[in-house]
Design an enzyme around this catalytic site. Structure first.
Site, mmCIF file in Angstrom:
data_model
loop_
_atom_site.group_PDB
_atom_site.id
_atom_site.type_symbol
_atom_site.label_atom_id
_atom_site.label_comp_id
_atom_site.label_asym_id
_atom_site.label_seq_id
_atom_site.Cartn_x
_atom_site.Cartn_y
_atom_site.Cartn_z
ATOM 1 N N HIS A 88 0.614 -0.773 0.218
ATOM 2 C CA HIS A 88 -0.054 -0.087 0.038
ATOM 3 C C HIS A 88 0.978 0.968 0.024
ATOM 4 O O HIS A 88 2.307 1.209 0.970
ATOM 5 C CB HIS A 88 -0.658 -0.116 0.930
ATOM 6 C CG HIS A 88 -2.126 0.959 1.026
ATOM 7 N ND1 HIS A 88 -1.625 2.493 1.939
ATOM 8 C CD2 HIS A 88 -3.459 1.086 0.378
ATOM 9 C CE1 HIS A 88 -3.094 2.787 1.149
ATOM 10 N NE2 HIS A 88 -3.701 2.273 1.372
ATOM 11 N N GLU A 155 -3.734 2.346 -7.643
ATOM 12 C CA GLU A 155 -4.187 3.750 -7.028
ATOM 13 C C GLU A 155 -3.296 5.075 -7.031
ATOM 14 O O GLU A 155 -2.115 4.579 -6.370
ATOM 15 C CB GLU A 155 -4.366 3.520 -5.465
ATOM 16 C CG GLU A 155 -4.948 1.924 -4.553
ATOM 17 C CD GLU A 155 -5.155 2.462 -3.129
ATOM 18 O OE1 GLU A 155 -6.388 2.549 -2.937
ATOM 19 O OE2 GLU A 155 -4.092 1.077 -2.282
#
Length: 231
Positions: A88, A155
């Site tokens: 992430h 993302e």
């Protein structure tokens, strides 16, 4: 770390009815709570919503050993996880995780029967071509270590936490090119970065689903997204 233990427990309970709802729409859904909540969440989902996949927010690249503070992928598998989120943007930014480390974690996840959900994305907004080039090493490092199913959560770092997601035109252009890097491999692409109801419809030509953050804290939003993807 938005929820405490009791709020997470209530959220998992509230998600349970979404299992059959998603199944009826031919949509896969997963939840990724904090490590402390995983065992209790696994019990609830196994009994009340076995079609909702449970995931962890990270894992280590070794199954066991003198690695104080790390979490074994073997243990995650044993308590009912079937997926694990890796790389992430916050892990990369705050803890300096590299493509090489994320790839080692992905290899360990697959070794233990977990599907890696690997987060990828460019740091600054530019052209789709620039985004693809920045994401290339993030993808290729994963493809080099496994030939099993991979989920890439695209993302754009610059879109995370913003009022609106990246434009659909931009996302479709980027993800179509990223998919080409994967050849005929078994991959799915999700879009994350201020994703919510209404996001998927405009991006469906490029992505297979959404990677929801704070918008999924509202169960109603989660339900609407399931219906949107299932349509």
């Amino acid at each position: 770390m938005y929820f405490d233990l009791s709020k997470t427990a209530q959220y998992i309970q509230d998600c349970a009815p979404l299992g059959p709802h998603a199944l009826s729409h031919n949509v896969d859904i997963f939840v990724i709570p904090d490590f402390i909540s995983l065992t209790a969440a696994s019990t609830v989902l196994r009994l009340e919503a076995p079609t909702i996949r449970l995931g962890a927010q990270d894992c280590f690249w070794e199954d066991s050993g003198a690695y104080t503070g790390e979490v074994s992928p073997a243990v995650l598998k044993s308590i009912g996880c079937s997926i694990v989120e890796l790389g992430h943007a916050e892990r990369r930014r705050l803890f300096g995780e590299t493509d090489e480390q994320v790839a080692k974690k992905a290899k360990a996840a697959v070794r233990n029967g977990l599907t890696p959900v690997v987060c990828i994305g460019e740091k600054t907004q530019g052209t789709p071509l620039e985004a693809v080039e920045e994401c290339r090493s993030q993808i290729e490092s994963i493809l080099e270590v496994t030939d099993q199913e991979i989920i890439f959560a695209y993302e754009p770092v610059w879109a995370i936490g913003q009022p609106k997601p990246a434009s659909a035109e931009y996302v479709v252009a980027v993800t179509k090119e990223l998919r080409k890097l994967c050849g005929g491999r078994m991959v799915r692409f999700l879009y994350g970065g201020s994703a919510g109801p209404g996001t998927f419809d405009a991006m469906r030509e490029g992505v297979d689903g959404l990677f929801l953050g704070r918008f999924a804290h509202d169960i109603g939003n989660f339900r609407r997204v399931i219906e949107e993807v299932g349509s």
